[in-house]
Design a protein around this motif. Structure first.
Motif, PDB file in Angstrom:
ATOM      1  N   LEU A  95      58.306   6.455   3.570  1.00  0.00           N
ATOM      2  CA  LEU A  95      59.104   7.673   3.423  1.00  0.00           C
ATOM      3  C   LEU A  95      58.235   8.889   3.150  1.00  0.00           C
ATOM      4  O   LEU A  95      58.526   9.995   3.625  1.00  0.00           O
ATOM      5  CB  LEU A  95      60.119   7.492   2.289  1.00  0.00           C
ATOM      6  N   VAL A  96      57.163   8.702   2.389  1.00  0.00           N
ATOM      7  CA  VAL A  96      56.248   9.810   2.108  1.00  0.00           C
ATOM      8  C   VAL A  96      55.627  10.332   3.401  1.00  0.00           C
ATOM      9  O   VAL A  96      55.620  11.546   3.674  1.00  0.00           O
ATOM     10  CB  VAL A  96      55.138   9.369   1.123  1.00  0.00           C
ATOM     11  N   TYR A  97      55.102   9.425   4.216  1.00  0.00           N
ATOM     12  CA  TYR A  97      54.431   9.847   5.442  1.00  0.00           C
ATOM     13  C   TYR A  97      55.418  10.345   6.504  1.00  0.00           C
ATOM     14  O   TYR A  97      55.103  11.275   7.256  1.00  0.00           O
ATOM     15  CB  TYR A  97      53.594   8.701   6.007  1.00  0.00           C
ATOM     16  N   ARG A  98      56.608   9.764   6.539  1.00  0.00           N
ATOM     17  CA  ARG A  98      57.581  10.150   7.579  1.00  0.00           C
ATOM     18  C   ARG A  98      58.322  11.423   7.201  1.00  0.00           C
ATOM     19  O   ARG A  98      58.440  12.345   8.012  1.00  0.00           O
ATOM     20  CB  ARG A  98      58.594   9.016   7.787  1.00  0.00           C
ATOM     21  N   GLY A 102      55.646  14.253   7.866  1.00  0.00           N
ATOM     22  CA  GLY A 102      56.072  14.558   9.224  1.00  0.00           C
ATOM     23  C   GLY A 102      55.358  13.745  10.286  1.00  0.00           C
ATOM     24  O   GLY A 102      55.361  14.111  11.470  1.00  0.00           O
ATOM     25  N   TYR A 103      54.739  12.611   9.908  1.00  0.00           N
ATOM     26  CA  TYR A 103      54.067  11.757  10.887  1.00  0.00           C
ATOM     27  C   TYR A 103      55.117  11.089  11.772  1.00  0.00           C
ATOM     28  O   TYR A 103      56.269  10.914  11.374  1.00  0.00           O
ATOM     29  CB  TYR A 103      53.255  10.663  10.192  1.00  0.00           C
ATOM     30  N   ASP A 104      54.708  10.714  12.989  1.00  0.00           N
ATOM     31  CA  ASP A 104      55.611   9.957  13.840  1.00  0.00           C
ATOM     32  C   ASP A 104      55.853   8.577  13.215  1.00  0.00           C
ATOM     33  O   ASP A 104      55.137   8.151  12.302  1.00  0.00           O
ATOM     34  CB  ASP A 104      55.045   9.817  15.249  1.00  0.00           C
ATOM     35  N   THR A 105      56.843   7.862  13.731  1.00  0.00           N
ATOM     36  CA  THR A 105      57.267   6.597  13.120  1.00  0.00           C
ATOM     37  C   THR A 105      56.149   5.556  13.100  1.00  0.00           C
ATOM     38  O   THR A 105      55.926   4.892  12.080  1.00  0.00           O
ATOM     39  CB  THR A 105      58.480   6.027  13.870  1.00  0.00           C
ATOM     40  N   SER A 111      50.344   3.643   8.432  1.00  0.00           N
ATOM     41  CA  SER A 111      49.671   4.332   7.326  1.00  0.00           C
ATOM     42  C   SER A 111      50.176   3.816   5.990  1.00  0.00           C
ATOM     43  O   SER A 111      49.451   3.807   5.001  1.00  0.00           O
ATOM     44  CB  SER A 111      49.914   5.848   7.407  1.00  0.00           C
ATOM     45  N   ALA A 112      51.445   3.387   5.972  1.00  0.00           N
ATOM     46  CA  ALA A 112      52.092   2.961   4.729  1.00  0.00           C
ATOM     47  C   ALA A 112      51.804   1.515   4.366  1.00  0.00           C
ATOM     48  O   ALA A 112      51.918   1.135   3.195  1.00  0.00           O
ATOM     49  CB  ALA A 112      53.599   3.168   4.836  1.00  0.00           C
ATOM     50  N   MET A 113      51.456   0.691   5.347  1.00  0.00           N
ATOM     51  CA  MET A 113      51.271  -0.737   5.082  1.00  0.00           C
ATOM     52  C   MET A 113      50.044  -0.978   4.192  1.00  0.00           C
ATOM     53  O   MET A 113      48.939  -0.551   4.542  1.00  0.00           O
ATOM     54  CB  MET A 113      51.090  -1.508   6.390  1.00  0.00           C
ATOM     55  N   PRO A 114      50.218  -1.641   3.033  1.00  0.00           N
ATOM     56  CA  PRO A 114      49.080  -1.887   2.130  1.00  0.00           C
ATOM     57  C   PRO A 114      48.252  -3.093   2.562  1.00  0.00           C
ATOM     58  O   PRO A 114      48.077  -4.059   1.822  1.00  0.00           O
ATOM     59  CB  PRO A 114      49.769  -2.129   0.786  1.00  0.00           C
ATOM     60  N   LEU A 256      44.636  13.607   1.545  1.00  0.00           N
ATOM     61  CA  LEU A 256      44.501  13.272   0.130  1.00  0.00           C
ATOM     62  C   LEU A 256      45.799  13.552  -0.618  1.00  0.00           C
ATOM     63  O   LEU A 256      46.184  12.809  -1.518  1.00  0.00           O
ATOM     64  CB  LEU A 256      43.341  14.047  -0.504  1.00  0.00           C
ATOM     65  N   GLY A 257      46.470  14.635  -0.222  1.00  0.00           N
ATOM     66  CA  GLY A 257      47.747  14.960  -0.863  1.00  0.00           C
ATOM     67  C   GLY A 257      48.805  13.917  -0.570  1.00  0.00           C
ATOM     68  O   GLY A 257      49.482  13.419  -1.486  1.00  0.00           O
ATOM     69  N   LEU A 258      48.954  13.575   0.709  1.00  0.00           N
ATOM     70  CA  LEU A 258      49.924  12.535   1.075  1.00  0.00           C
ATOM     71  C   LEU A 258      49.511  11.184   0.510  1.00  0.00           C
ATOM     72  O   LEU A 258      50.353  10.392   0.061  1.00  0.00           O
ATOM     73  CB  LEU A 258      50.033  12.441   2.600  1.00  0.00           C
TER      74      LEU A 258
END
Length: 338
Positions: A95-98, A102-105, A111-114, A256-258
């Motif tokens: 949700l942060v990145y999307r 504003g990143y694409d899906t 990017s979110a997967m740990p 870094l912010g995201l």
């Protein structure tokens, strides 16, 4: 490479002298990140990584004892809750990145997967994501998670780096030539055989298994020298810092912010799950938190070693985490797309 390692060494010494928590990793990491932002021509010591990573595995294996094996039954709850934690943490990060970034899906998802940086980068590229953004997102995650953990342990839990004490120092001459030969064989053959049979995180996990066997049966009774631990931390910290080379200042600030928002969300979830584990199983909150913290396997294992935590418990949980994410991420992504 030489310049980056020199910056890493100098910053590590300075961080140690200043009393910074985890100085040998944080110092090189921060120093090289600043250098990359200032356009200093630093280059990652990639040639050293294949040598350093198996050494970390050998160090982790040195903590495997019969007593540790007997504790495996107490880790069941941690394993059961791990997929729930991953779904919760990755969902918030997505949700942060999307929504905010504003990143694409596709880019937001990977990017979110740990999981491991390299694995998520490959999977994200195959799915059509922005490779550069995915790489910077994971570099930012690892950087921020390590800094946060150092502060959390030092300020909130009162735990500082255990390697600074003389009681934990292992001198170079504490090992015999036979010890060096056995541990060296564990590093070389463990990494090779791990890749051969397809072990997850093979360069770490393979040597860890062989080193653990060697310590359990009594072929070796000591851990690798502390100087090796410090050298590994300097190298890993330098590698993390130089990942921002080539990025513009705007990209670094954005990522870094995201990364800070994403990492904070995942770490808050990690604290909640770690508290559940601590209350239900009696496992120290510090260890449960390290086991769920969304950093890299090598980095989290080094943190566990440096902070005198149960590195075996922490490293095994991260091996399983990375394996689950790599195996499940493409499948879950296809389901979500449908």
């Amino acid at each position: 490479m030489t310049l980056a390692l020199t910056i890493g060494l100098v910053c590590g010494i300075a961080a140690y002298g200043a009393g910074m928590p985890l100085p040998w990793m944080l110092g090189p990491m921060i120093g090289n990140t600043v250098a990359a932002m200032l356009r200093v021509p630093v280059r990652a010591p990639a040639a050293l990584r294949p040598f350093v990573i198996p050494v970390i595995g050998v160090m982790l294996g040195s903590g495997v004892t019969a007593q540790v094996i007997g504790q495996l039954g107490g880790w069941v709850l941690t394993l059961v809750l791990l997929p729930v934690f991953l779904a919760s943490a990755a969902g918030l990060s997505f949700l942060v990145y999307r929504r905010i970034g504003g990143y694409d899906t596709v880019t937001s998802y990977y990017s979110a997967m740990p999981g491991g940086l390299n694995e998520m980068l490959l999977l994200g590229a195959e799915a059509g994501g922005d490779e550069r953004r995915i790489a910077l997102a994971h570099a930012a995650r690892i950087l921020i998670v390590i800094i946060f953990i150092a502060l959390f342990f030092g300020l909130a839990l009162g735990v500082t780096s255990g390697q600074n004490g003389a009681s934990t120092w292992v001198a170079l001459d504490a090992l015999t030539s036979t010890d060096y030969l056995i541990l060296g064989a564990c590093a070389v053959f463990g990494a090779w055989s791990g890749k051969l049979i397809g072990l997850p995180a093979a360069p770490v996990f393979g040597p860890m298994i062989l080193s653990g066997i060697a310590h359990i049966v009594g072929w070796v009774t000591v851990a690798p020298p502390t100087l090796f631990v410090i050298a590994a931390q300097i190298t890993i910290g330098t590698v993390i810092g130089t990942r921002f080379v080539g990025a513009t200042l705007a990209e670094i600030r954005r990522d870094l912010g995201l990364g800070a928002l994403s990492s904070l969300a995942m770490l808050c979830v990690a604290v909640v799950f770690a508290e559940i584990i601590a209350l239900a199983n009696g496992i120290p909150l510090s260890q449960a938190f390290l086991a769920y913290s969304p950093g890299g396997l090598a980095e989290m294992s080094l943190l566990a070693l440096a902070l005198d935590q149960d590195a075996t418990y922490v490293s095994i949980m991260h091996v399983i985490r990375i394996t689950v994410v790599i195996a499940a991420a493409p499948f879950v992504f296809r389901l979500l797309r449908k």
